[in-house]
Design a protein around this motif. Structure first.
Motif, short mmCIF file in Angstrom:
data_model
loop_
_atom_site.label_atom_id
_atom_site.label_comp_id
_atom_site.label_asym_id
_atom_site.label_seq_id
_atom_site.Cartn_x
_atom_site.Cartn_y
_atom_site.Cartn_z
N LYS A 61 0.85 -1.19 0.00
CA LYS A 61 0.00 0.00 0.00
C LYS A 61 0.88 1.23 0.00
O LYS A 61 1.89 1.28 0.70
N GLY A 62 0.49 2.24 -0.79
CA GLY A 62 1.25 3.47 -0.83
C GLY A 62 2.50 3.35 -1.68
O GLY A 62 2.59 2.54 -2.61
N SER A 109 -5.54 2.41 -9.40
CA SER A 109 -5.03 2.29 -8.03
C SER A 109 -4.80 0.86 -7.57
O SER A 109 -4.22 0.66 -6.50
N ASN A 110 -5.22 -0.14 -8.34
CA ASN A 110 -5.17 -1.52 -7.85
C ASN A 110 -4.64 -2.47 -8.92
O ASN A 110 -5.21 -2.57 -10.02
N ASP A 123 -2.68 5.57 -4.44
CA ASP A 123 -3.23 6.71 -5.16
C ASP A 123 -2.12 7.38 -5.96
O ASP A 123 -0.93 7.10 -5.79
N TYR A 124 -2.53 8.33 -6.80
CA TYR A 124 -1.56 9.05 -7.62
C TYR A 124 -0.55 9.79 -6.74
O TYR A 124 0.64 9.84 -7.07
N ALA A 153 5.13 11.00 -4.52
CA ALA A 153 5.93 11.18 -3.31
C ALA A 153 7.40 10.88 -3.56
O ALA A 153 7.76 9.95 -4.28
N CYS A 154 8.28 11.69 -2.95
CA CYS A 154 9.72 11.48 -3.09
C CYS A 154 10.17 10.31 -2.22
O CYS A 154 9.71 10.12 -1.09
N THR A 155 11.09 9.52 -2.78
CA THR A 155 11.75 8.47 -2.02
C THR A 155 13.25 8.66 -2.23
O THR A 155 13.69 9.58 -2.91
#
Length: 611
Positions: free
Chosen positions: A522-523, A569-570, A592-593, A598-600
């Motif tokens: 997730k995420g 999303s899935n 989600d988008y 998000a930065c990693t």
């Protein structure tokens, strides 16, 4: 005496095969043909029936062989030859790797005379049922004594042929260079000077139109070495490709292959159907099957590929049975394992026709398609048997800018696939590296959230024993060159062949798992999941006994993977065994988008606190 003189050149064909071996010891090399001698026996015979095949329109038929000899042995065997006249009189003058006289063709396959005849040694009589496919030429069968190590030719059969040898056969669908274009490639015996090739197609139940097809072929001079240029050579016929354009997304279409002869008559294939690809970013149920290293296997049990690709037919069967739930297939290298024996390509396209005629069948280049010394290959091995990419590039279509540079991208709805060519240099600064970065960077992840990297050799992670012995756990220089691209552009899954087993890693970057979860993500993944799916059919490869923290699931068996995108999303990932089609490993990704944005670590610059 006349018969003996006519058949004597056959022995030289067999002599030519001596020493012709390829990577993993091609099965035809098991015959010590350099020991072959003429031993024609008046008491020996071999007869094939029926003599005419395909009168009912079929392009795959079973024939019966009846044979006998006055001095039977359990080592006796039958070789299948095509064209039927395989004497030295029909040979090409070039033959650099065998001694004169100049020679023609290798057997297509072989079987032991006692295979279905337990009393053969006692009675000297036997029969076999063998499967033949339409390959644009006739067939003959030879009975040998002396086993595979000391073969003695004792009898040759009558000739068998298909009623319509030049018919259009074995359609192979592939996505074109745009999402709304489908290509159809097929094989026939008609040159462009004999007939005009085309596809008649249109919406299912709607008006049909005709699209012309281009025609390609090649000769021995296009190939790089033996056996492809010598005893493995067989006329490939003519390869036609038509481009069906401006398709409506997800609409069902029908098509059939046609040739208009210059006398005004038409030659037709049967009718086929396919579903057009979804628009890039379109939300619909989208299902993808991926595997490598499948090859072909003989349905009649012929020994030519026994224990060479023993899982091939099972993989093919499982995909065919589930085809209504599959939208596109990727075969990521080591397609046929013909290794320079060109007849095997026809047999492979026949085997997979129920798949390739219905859904796009996208291929990648592997070592058994491309590698040959001094041919521009990244590796100097002889794994292609002298094909050096020509067969793969001609027999199948793929939307690359340059056919010899076997890297390309293709979109399928919510998926973006970036396909590498591991037989050409992928390292930083190369043309291929720049292509891959552009493929990753140019995708709109809001529309196409599922970014997939495909390659033949393992450029990521594998516990295969030969990689572990090198201490690399993957192709040397693979991760070192590409992992920063996977991380920067947040590639979700990287899938490879080459190692003949199944293995899945955690989401990983720089040898470190970025998540501890194993089956439900997730995420943000924070890394890329690497998968080896090389169990398509070729002989299995063992795992190292060393245990790595990044390896989540291993299976020493034949199988393939399936990905199902339900929406943006899935995603569901499944590994299925070829033996039963059941799921043995799976995971899902839900996000989600904003999770993609998000930065990693090493994926985007750190934010600034400046106002």
């Amino acid at each position: 005496m006349k018969t003996f003189v006519m058949l004597l050149p056959i022995l030289w064909v067999l002599v030519a095969l001596q020493g012709v071996t390829s990577h993993e010891d091609h099965p035809l090399a098991r015959i010590a043909v350099h020991n072959a001698v003429a031993a024609l026996d008046a008491r020996a015979y071999i007869k094939a029936s029926p003599s005419v095949l395909g009168s009912n329109g079929l392009n795959q038929e079973w024939i019966t062989l009846e044979y006998g000899t006055g001095n039977p042995s359990n080592d006796d065997w039958v070789g299948v030859f095509s064209p039927a006249n395989f004497s030295a009189a029909t040979c090409d003058p070039e033959n650099n790797m065998v001694t004169p006289p100049l020679l023609c063709t290798a057997p297509i396959k072989y079987q032991f005379a006692n295979r279905s005849n337990p009393n053969y040694k006692r009675t000297g009589k036997g029969s076999l049922k063998l499967q033949l496919i339409n390959q644009r030429s006739d067939f003959s069968f030879a009975l040998f004594s002396g086993g595979l190590r000391n073969p003695k030719l004792v009898a040759v059969s009558n000739t068998v042929a298909f009623a319509h040898p030049n018919a259009p056969l074995y359609p192979r669908l592939a996505q074109g260079k745009t999402w709304n274009e489908m290509t159809v490639t097929w094989t026939s015996g008609y040159d462009i000077n004999e007939a005009e090739p085309f596809v008649e197609w249109g919406p299912q139940g709607g008006q049909q139109i005709r699209s012309p097809a281009g025609t390609l072929t090649f000769d021995r001079s296009s190939l790089c070495g033996a056996p492809a240029r010598t005893v493995g050579w067989r006329d490939p016929g003519f390869i036609h490709t038509s481009f069906l354009k401006e398709l409506w997304p997800n609409l069902a279409y029908t098509y059939k292959l046609g040739h208009k002869l210059f006398n005004g008559t038409y030659i037709w294939s049967q009718m086929y159907k396919f579903k057009a690809s979804p628009y890039p970013g379109q939300s619909s149920l989208q299902r993808v099957v991926i595997f490598g290293d499948m090859g072909k296997e003989e349905a009649d049990g012929s020994n030519v590929y026994n224990q060479y690709q023993p899982g091939s037919l099972n993989t093919t069967k499982q995909i065919i049975e589930d085809l209504k739930n599959i939208d596109i297939v990727f075969h990521i290298g080591d397609i046929v394992y013909a290794n320079g024996y060109l007849s095997q390509w026809d047999q492979f396209t026949s085997q997979v026709e129920p798949i390739t005629s219905r859904v796009p069948y996208m291929i990648a280049s592997g070592n058994h398609e491309r590698d040959w010394p001094d041919s521009g290959s990244f590796y100097g091995k002889r794994d292609s048997g002298g094909e050096c990419g020509v067969l793969a590039q001609t027999m199948f279509y793929f939307p690359a800018e340059n056919r010899d540079k076997f890297w390309y991208s293709t979109d399928y709805g919510m998926f973006r696939f970036c396909i590498a060519d591991t037989e050409h240099d992928w390292r930083e600064g190369t043309e291929q590296y720049k292509f891959l970065e552009h493929c990753f960077a140019s995708v709109d992840r809001q529309k196409q959230p599922w970014l997939i990297f495909l390659a033949h050799r393992v450029l990521g992670y594998s516990s295969g024993d030969f990689y572990a012995d090198e201490g690399s756990f993957g192709e040397p220089m693979g991760r070192e060159s590409l992992q920063k691209l996977w991380q920067k552009y947040k590639v979700d899954i990287a899938i490879y062949g080459h190692v003949h087993n199944y293995e899945r890693t955690c989401p990983i970057y720089q040898n470190i798992c970025t998540m501890t979860e194993k089956n439900s993500y997730k995420g943000t993944l924070n890394g890329t999941i690497h998968v080896v799916a090389g169990g398509g059919g070729a002989g299995l490869v063992k795992f190292t006994s060393l245990q790595t923290k990044w390896s989540i699931f291993k299976d020493y068996d034949y199988g393939f993977v399936k990905m199902t995108a339900f929406d943006h999303s899935n995603l569901l990932f499944e590994y299925k065994k070829s033996s039963d089609g059941k799921v043995y490993d799976s995971f899902n990704i839900s996000r989600d988008y904003r999770d993609i944005l998000a930065c990693t670590v090493d994926s985007c610059p750190s934010m600034t606190l400046a106002s």
